[in-house]
Design a protein around this motif. Structure first.
Motif, PDB file in Angstrom:
ATOM      1  N   ILE A 156      12.162 -12.067 -11.966  1.00 28.77           N
ATOM      2  CA  ILE A 156      12.503 -10.948 -12.832  1.00 28.77           C
ATOM      3  C   ILE A 156      14.091 -10.516 -12.328  1.00 28.77           C
ATOM      4  CG2 ILE A 156      12.651  -8.679 -13.705  1.00 28.77           C
ATOM      5  CD1 ILE A 156       9.216  -8.914 -13.419  1.00 28.77           C
ATOM      6  N   ALA A 157      14.215 -10.477 -11.094  1.00 26.13           N
ATOM      7  CA  ALA A 157      15.489 -10.067 -11.014  1.00 26.13           C
ATOM      8  C   ALA A 157      16.616 -10.963 -11.036  1.00 26.13           C
ATOM      9  CB  ALA A 157      15.411  -9.629  -9.143  1.00 26.13           C
ATOM     10  N   ALA A 158      16.448 -12.297 -10.421  1.00 28.13           N
ATOM     11  CA  ALA A 158      17.037 -13.493 -10.820  1.00 28.13           C
ATOM     12  C   ALA A 158      17.473 -13.641 -12.236  1.00 28.13           C
ATOM     13  CB  ALA A 158      16.454 -14.805 -10.332  1.00 28.13           C
ATOM     14  N   GLN A 159      16.335 -13.579 -13.097  1.00 23.53           N
ATOM     15  CA  GLN A 159      16.587 -13.808 -14.479  1.00 23.53           C
ATOM     16  C   GLN A 159      17.762 -12.547 -15.015  1.00 23.53           C
ATOM     17  OE1 GLN A 159      12.643 -13.270 -15.913  1.00 23.53           O
ATOM     18  NE2 GLN A 159      12.402 -15.612 -16.111  1.00 23.53           N
ATOM     19  N   ILE A 160      17.399 -11.500 -14.601  1.00 22.58           N
ATOM     20  CA  ILE A 160      18.436 -10.395 -15.245  1.00 22.58           C
ATOM     21  C   ILE A 160      19.934 -10.573 -14.674  1.00 22.58           C
ATOM     22  CG2 ILE A 160      18.907  -7.958 -14.835  1.00 22.58           C
ATOM     23  CD1 ILE A 160      15.887  -7.545 -15.053  1.00 22.58           C
ATOM     24  N   ILE A 161      19.973 -10.748 -13.343  1.00 21.11           N
ATOM     25  CA  ILE A 161      21.387 -11.111 -12.946  1.00 21.11           C
ATOM     26  C   ILE A 161      21.905 -12.524 -13.356  1.00 21.11           C
ATOM     27  CG2 ILE A 161      22.814 -11.668 -10.800  1.00 21.11           C
ATOM     28  CD1 ILE A 161      21.484  -8.566 -11.086  1.00 21.11           C
ATOM     29  N   ALA A 162      21.108 -13.473 -13.531  1.00 23.63           N
ATOM     30  CA  ALA A 162      21.791 -14.490 -14.343  1.00 23.63           C
ATOM     31  C   ALA A 162      22.232 -14.274 -15.595  1.00 23.63           C
ATOM     32  CB  ALA A 162      20.669 -15.845 -14.417  1.00 23.63           C
ATOM     33  N   TYR A 373      10.042 -21.897 -14.374  1.00 26.79           N
ATOM     34  CA  TYR A 373      11.111 -21.942 -13.177  1.00 26.79           C
ATOM     35  C   TYR A 373      11.154 -20.724 -12.347  1.00 26.79           C
ATOM     36  CZ  TYR A 373      15.487 -22.438 -10.609  1.00 26.79           C
ATOM     37  OH  TYR A 373      16.358 -22.604 -10.076  1.00 26.79           O
ATOM     38  N   GLY A 374      11.302 -20.859 -11.156  1.00 23.02           N
ATOM     39  CA  GLY A 374      11.542 -19.501 -10.460  1.00 23.02           C
ATOM     40  C   GLY A 374      11.541 -19.811  -8.915  1.00 23.02           C
ATOM     41  N   PRO A 375      12.077 -18.709  -8.179  1.00 20.18           N
ATOM     42  CA  PRO A 375      12.244 -18.667  -6.860  1.00 20.18           C
ATOM     43  C   PRO A 375      10.897 -18.498  -6.018  1.00 20.18           C
ATOM     44  CG  PRO A 375      12.821 -16.513  -7.487  1.00 20.18           C
ATOM     45  CD  PRO A 375      12.543 -17.490  -8.856  1.00 20.18           C
ATOM     46  N   GLY A 376      10.748 -19.130  -4.864  1.00 21.69           N
ATOM     47  CA  GLY A 376       9.759 -18.762  -3.893  1.00 21.69           C
ATOM     48  C   GLY A 376       8.309 -19.817  -4.387  1.00 21.69           C
ATOM     49  N   SER A 377       7.478 -19.610  -3.270  1.00 21.75           N
ATOM     50  CA  SER A 377       6.252 -20.930  -3.189  1.00 21.75           C
ATOM     51  C   SER A 377       4.998 -20.141  -3.888  1.00 21.75           C
ATOM     52  CB  SER A 377       6.237 -21.482  -2.075  1.00 21.75           C
ATOM     53  OG  SER A 377       5.053 -22.116  -1.903  1.00 21.75           O
ATOM     54  N   ILE A 378       4.313 -20.615  -4.748  1.00 21.52           N
ATOM     55  CA  ILE A 378       3.077 -20.331  -4.910  1.00 21.52           C
ATOM     56  C   ILE A 378       1.986 -20.099  -3.905  1.00 21.52           C
ATOM     57  CG2 ILE A 378       1.853 -22.555  -5.513  1.00 21.52           C
ATOM     58  CD1 ILE A 378       1.520 -19.323  -7.587  1.00 21.52           C
ATOM     59  N   LEU A 379       2.435 -20.911  -2.796  1.00 24.26           N
ATOM     60  CA  LEU A 379       1.562 -20.982  -1.616  1.00 24.26           C
ATOM     61  C   LEU A 379       1.663 -19.617  -0.855  1.00 24.26           C
ATOM     62  CD1 LEU A 379       2.289 -24.600  -0.472  1.00 24.26           C
ATOM     63  CD2 LEU A 379       0.378 -23.737  -1.990  1.00 24.26           C
ATOM     64  N   VAL A 380       2.727 -18.840  -1.060  1.00 24.43           N
ATOM     65  CA  VAL A 380       2.434 -17.630  -0.324  1.00 24.43           C
ATOM     66  C   VAL A 380       2.346 -16.411  -1.442  1.00 24.43           C
ATOM     67  CG1 VAL A 380       3.699 -18.264   1.764  1.00 24.43           C
ATOM     68  CG2 VAL A 380       5.147 -17.357  -0.448  1.00 24.43           C
ATOM     69  N   ALA A 381       2.318 -16.878  -2.668  1.00 26.75           N
ATOM     70  CA  ALA A 381       2.430 -15.709  -3.699  1.00 26.75           C
ATOM     71  C   ALA A 381       1.257 -14.739  -3.677  1.00 26.75           C
ATOM     72  CB  ALA A 381       2.423 -16.352  -5.178  1.00 26.75           C
ATOM     73  N   TYR A 400      18.881 -20.403 -13.329  1.00 29.35           N
ATOM     74  CA  TYR A 400      18.503 -19.570 -14.595  1.00 29.35           C
ATOM     75  C   TYR A 400      19.623 -19.729 -15.676  1.00 29.35           C
ATOM     76  CZ  TYR A 400      13.737 -17.743 -13.105  1.00 29.35           C
ATOM     77  OH  TYR A 400      12.418 -17.662 -12.931  1.00 29.35           O
ATOM     78  N   LYS A 401      20.711 -19.597 -14.957  1.00 27.96           N
ATOM     79  CA  LYS A 401      21.993 -19.683 -15.638  1.00 27.96           C
ATOM     80  C   LYS A 401      22.125 -21.102 -16.439  1.00 27.96           C
ATOM     81  CE  LYS A 401      25.812 -18.289 -13.741  1.00 27.96           C
ATOM     82  NZ  LYS A 401      26.813 -17.809 -12.638  1.00 27.96           N
ATOM     83  N   ARG A 402      21.444 -21.980 -15.680  1.00 31.08           N
ATOM     84  CA  ARG A 402      21.731 -23.447 -16.142  1.00 31.08           C
ATOM     85  C   ARG A 402      20.560 -23.601 -17.393  1.00 31.08           C
ATOM     86  NH1 ARG A 402      21.464 -28.632 -12.212  1.00 31.08           N
ATOM     87  NH2 ARG A 402      22.989 -27.713 -11.116  1.00 31.08           N
ATOM     88  N   LEU A 403      19.456 -22.978 -17.226  1.00 32.14           N
ATOM     89  CA  LEU A 403      18.652 -23.357 -18.179  1.00 32.14           C
ATOM     90  C   LEU A 403      18.696 -22.508 -19.545  1.00 32.14           C
ATOM     91  CD1 LEU A 403      14.968 -22.819 -16.090  1.00 32.14           C
ATOM     92  CD2 LEU A 403      15.958 -24.952 -17.418  1.00 32.14           C
ATOM     93  N   ILE A 404      19.399 -21.411 -19.241  1.00 31.45           N
ATOM     94  CA  ILE A 404      19.817 -20.383 -20.494  1.00 31.45           C
ATOM     95  C   ILE A 404      20.665 -21.432 -21.231  1.00 31.45           C
ATOM     96  CG2 ILE A 404      20.671 -18.118 -21.378  1.00 31.45           C
ATOM     97  CD1 ILE A 404      19.646 -17.129 -18.670  1.00 31.45           C
ATOM     98  N   LEU A 405      21.768 -21.917 -20.371  1.00 26.85           N
ATOM     99  CA  LEU A 405      22.814 -22.687 -21.253  1.00 26.85           C
ATOM    100  C   LEU A 405      22.267 -23.889 -22.013  1.00 26.85           C
ATOM    101  CD1 LEU A 405      25.698 -22.022 -18.647  1.00 26.85           C
ATOM    102  CD2 LEU A 405      25.469 -20.948 -20.748  1.00 26.85           C
ATOM    103  N   HIS A 406      21.409 -24.379 -21.150  1.00 24.90           N
ATOM    104  CA  HIS A 406      20.857 -25.617 -21.691  1.00 24.90           C
ATOM    105  C   HIS A 406      19.849 -25.318 -22.932  1.00 24.90           C
ATOM    106  CE1 HIS A 406      18.911 -29.730 -21.610  1.00 24.90           C
ATOM    107  NE2 HIS A 406      18.087 -28.921 -22.145  1.00 24.90           N
ATOM    108  N   ALA A 407      19.305 -24.255 -22.885  1.00 24.83           N
ATOM    109  CA  ALA A 407      18.289 -23.857 -23.889  1.00 24.83           C
ATOM    110  C   ALA A 407      19.396 -23.573 -25.315  1.00 24.83           C
ATOM    111  CB  ALA A 407      17.568 -22.737 -23.774  1.00 24.83           C
ATOM    112  N   LEU A 408      20.517 -22.935 -24.870  1.00 22.49           N
ATOM    113  CA  LEU A 408      21.264 -22.671 -26.014  1.00 22.49           C
ATOM    114  C   LEU A 408      22.288 -23.768 -26.676  1.00 22.49           C
ATOM    115  CD1 LEU A 408      22.281 -19.030 -24.838  1.00 22.49           C
ATOM    116  CD2 LEU A 408      21.008 -19.684 -27.052  1.00 22.49           C
ATOM    117  N   GLN A 409      22.291 -24.882 -25.937  1.00 24.76           N
ATOM    118  CA  GLN A 409      23.487 -25.894 -26.228  1.00 24.76           C
ATOM    119  C   GLN A 409      23.026 -26.667 -27.237  1.00 24.76           C
ATOM    120  OE1 GLN A 409      24.240 -28.033 -22.634  1.00 24.76           O
ATOM    121  NE2 GLN A 409      22.731 -29.434 -23.039  1.00 24.76           N
ATOM    122  N   ASN A 410      21.713 -26.817 -27.540  1.00 29.61           N
ATOM    123  CA  ASN A 410      20.785 -27.831 -28.493  1.00 29.61           C
ATOM    124  C   ASN A 410      21.052 -27.221 -29.969  1.00 29.61           C
ATOM    125  OD1 ASN A 410      19.932 -29.644 -26.270  1.00 29.61           O
ATOM    126  ND2 ASN A 410      18.698 -28.082 -25.805  1.00 29.61           N
TER     127      ASN A 410
END
Ligand SMILES: *[C@@H]1O[C@H](CO)[C@@H](O)[C@H](O)[C@H]1NC(C)=O
Ligand SMILES: *[C@@H]1O[C@H](CO)[C@@H](O)[C@H](O)[C@H]1NC(C)=O
Length: 410
Positions: A156-162, A373-381, A400-410
Motif C-alpha cells: 500500500i505504502a509503495a503504491q501510493i508513493i509511486a 507484484y509487491g515488496p517482501g516475502s510471503i514466507l514471512v508474511a 509500481y511506477k514501471r507497472l503503472i506506466l506499462h499499463a497506461l502505455q497500451n
C-alpha cells in the motif's frame, strides 16, 4: 549533487521503460541500490517510511479495519484525492462491522473512470505485532518489521508513493488512475467481492488492475487456485478390544487422507502439483472407544486450471477417492474452490515468478489485465518475524511506477 544525479538517472530509466522493448532481457532489473546509490532522494524515503509506519502502527486484523481505513482516507484527502468509503453490508450490528473499502482518485471528479486501478488490502492476520525499525537513520539495509509490514501495508505504502511521484512528474494523468484498498482479503474476501458486484464498479471501464501482495518484487505470472473443504467420516462405536464389531471413523479418515496425499489431484508445468494441507483433525472420544465420528478441514492449493473449473476438477478427483473407499461413510463438503489464476507478466525488466498462495484477484470479476507484484516475502508474511528492508520498499516504488506506466502505455 547526488540528488540531482539520482533524478537524472530516474528520468533516464523512466524514459527507457516507457518504450516497448522487444527484448526484455536487455532492460536492467529494478534495484533501489542501483537507482539511489548511497544517497536516496531523502524526501521520497521519508514519505515512504512514514506512511508505511503509520499504516503498520494501526492494528487492522480482519474485521477491525475501520481505524486504518479512516487513517488511509484522511491521508489521501490531505494529498488532494477524492475518497469514497464503500461500506460492506454487515451480518451483525456490531460496531466493529462498520467495515469499508477505500476508493480514492486524484482530483475532484464526481464520476471517475480510470484506466488503471491500483489495489491492495488493508486487513492483516492476527496477532498484532508492533512496528519496529532497526536503525534511527535508515539505509537500504534497514529492517522494518511488524504485522502487516509485508502483507500488505508494504504494498500500500509503495503504491501510493509511486503513484504520487508519477503524478508530480506529470507522467500520469489524474483521470487515468484509481486506488482501491479493500477489507477482508485474508478471509473471507468479502471486501473485494463486494466491490466487484457494486454499482461503483459497474460504472467503471478499467483496463488493468495492479494487485499489491508480497512477491519479493518479482512480477507474478499467476498463482495457484484453492479449494477449502472438509471430510467427515462416520463409524460405529464400541469397545476398543473388539474393533471388528464396530467401525472406526478415524481409521477411515486416515485411509482417505493417505490416498489423497498420494494421488495426483492435478498438476501443470507452470504451477506444479496440487498440494493438500491437512489443517485440522478432530475425531473420537477416548483411547479405548472405537470412534464413530471424525472430521478433517483441508486447504488445498490447486495447480490446474482453468480458473473457473480447476477447483471442480480437484473436487471430482477427491470424490472418486472417497467413493472407492466407502461412499456411505465419507462425506465431502467445500465452501469454495477455483483453479489457477493467470496474471500478466510480459512486462520488460521484471524478474518473474509463480505463487502458491491465494489473493483477491479471482474475487474481482471481469475482463482486464491483472498484475501481481509487491515488496517482501510471503514466507514471512503471516509469521512472527514478518519484516522487509527499506531497499525492498524503495525497489517496489520503482516497480509500481514501471507497472503503472506499462499499463497506461497500451
Ligand atoms: C450482486 O448485487 C446484486 C444487486 O445489488 C444482488 O442482488 C446480488 O445478490 C449480489 N451478488 C453477490 C454475489 O453479492
Ligand atoms: C509432484 O509430484 C510428483 C509425484 O507425485 C513428484 O515426483 C514431483 O517432484 C512433484 N513436483 C513438485 C514440483 O513438487
Amino acid at each position: 549533487m547526488p540528488a540531482l544525479l539520482s533524478l537524472a538517472l530516474l528520468a533516464l530509466l523512466g524514459s527507457a521503460f516507457a518504450t516497448p522493448n522487444p527484448n526484455p532481457q536487455q532492460l536492467p532489473l529494478i534495484n533501489a541500490d542501483l537507482l539511489y546509490g548511497n544517497a536516496p532522494p531523502t524526501k521520497l524515503r521519508d514519505d515512504l517510511l512514514s506512511l508505511h509506519r503509520s499504516l503498520v502502527e494501526v492494528e487492522s486484523i480482519t474485521y477491525h479495519e475501520t481505524e486504518v481505513g479512516h487513517h488511509l482516507a484522511r491521508y489521501l484527502r490531505r494529498r488532494g484525492y477524492t475518497t469514497q468509503l464503500q461500506y460492506i453490508p454487515s451480518k451483525t450490528d456490531s460496531p466493529d462491522e462498520n467495515r469499508f473499502n477505500v476508493l480514492a482518485w486524484p482530483g475532484d471528479s464526481a464520476r471517475p473512470n480510470p484506466r488503471v486501478i491500483i489495489s491492495s488490502h488493508i486487513d492483516v492476520v492476527p496477532p498484532y505485532i508492533p512496528y519496529y525499525i532497526s536503525d534511527d537513520e535508515p539505509t537500504s539495509d534497514t529492517v522494518i518489521g511488524g504485522r502487516g509490514s509485508v502483507d500488505a501495508k508494504g504494498s500500500i505504502a509503495a503504491q501510493i508513493i509511486a503513484l504520487q511521484s508519477l503524478l508530480d512528474a506529470g507522467e500520469v494523468r489524474e483521470e487515468d488512475v484509481m486506488l482501491l484498498f479493500v477489507v477482508g482479503e485474508e478471509s473471507p474476501g468479502d471486501g473485494m467481492r463486494h466491490f466487484s458486484n457494486s454499482s461503483e464498479r459497474h460504472a467503471l471501464n478499467f483496463e488493468s488492475v495492479i494487485f499489491g501482495e508480497p512477491t519479493e518484487n518479482k512480477l507474478a505470472c499467476g498463482h495457484k487456485g484453492g479449494l477449502f473443504c472438509s471430510i467427515e467420516a462416520s463409524g460405529i462405536s464400541g469397545h476398543s478390544g473388539y474393533p471388528w464389531l464396530g467401525k472406526s471413523a478415524n481409521e477411515l479418515l486416515v485411509k482417505a487422507l493417505y490416498e489423497m496425499i498420494n494421488t495426483d489431484l492435478g498438476s501443470s508445468d507452470k504451477f506444479g502439483n496440487t498440494t493438500v494441507n491437512i489443517g485440522r483433525i478432530d475425531g473420537g472420544v477416548a483411547a479405548n472407544v472405537i470412534p464413530d465420528h471424525a472430521k478433517v478441514d483441508l486447504a488445498i492449493r490447486v495447480a490446474i486450471g482453468p480458473e473457473d473449473e480447476g477447483g471442480e476438477i480437484v473436487v471430482d478427483r477427491i470424490k472418486k477417492i472417497l467413493y472407492e473407499l466407502d461412499p456411505e461413510s465419507l462425506k465431502f463438503a467445500y465452501t469454495h474452490g477455483y483453479g489457477v489464476v493467470e496474471c500478466d507478466c510480459a512486462v520488460p525488466g521484471f524478474e518473474t515468478t509463480v505463487e502458491s498462495y491465494g489473493t483477491d484477484i479471482p474475487n474481482l470479476k471481469g475482463v482486464y489485465k491483472r498484475y501481481l507484484y509487491g515488496p517482501g516475502s510471503i514466507l514471512v508474511a503471516h509469521a512472527p518475524n514478518e519484516r522487509l528492508t527499506v531497499g525492498d520498499l524503495e525497489t517496489s516504488v520503482e516497480g509500481y511506477k514501471r507497472l503503472i506506466l506499462h499499463a497506461l502505455q497500451n
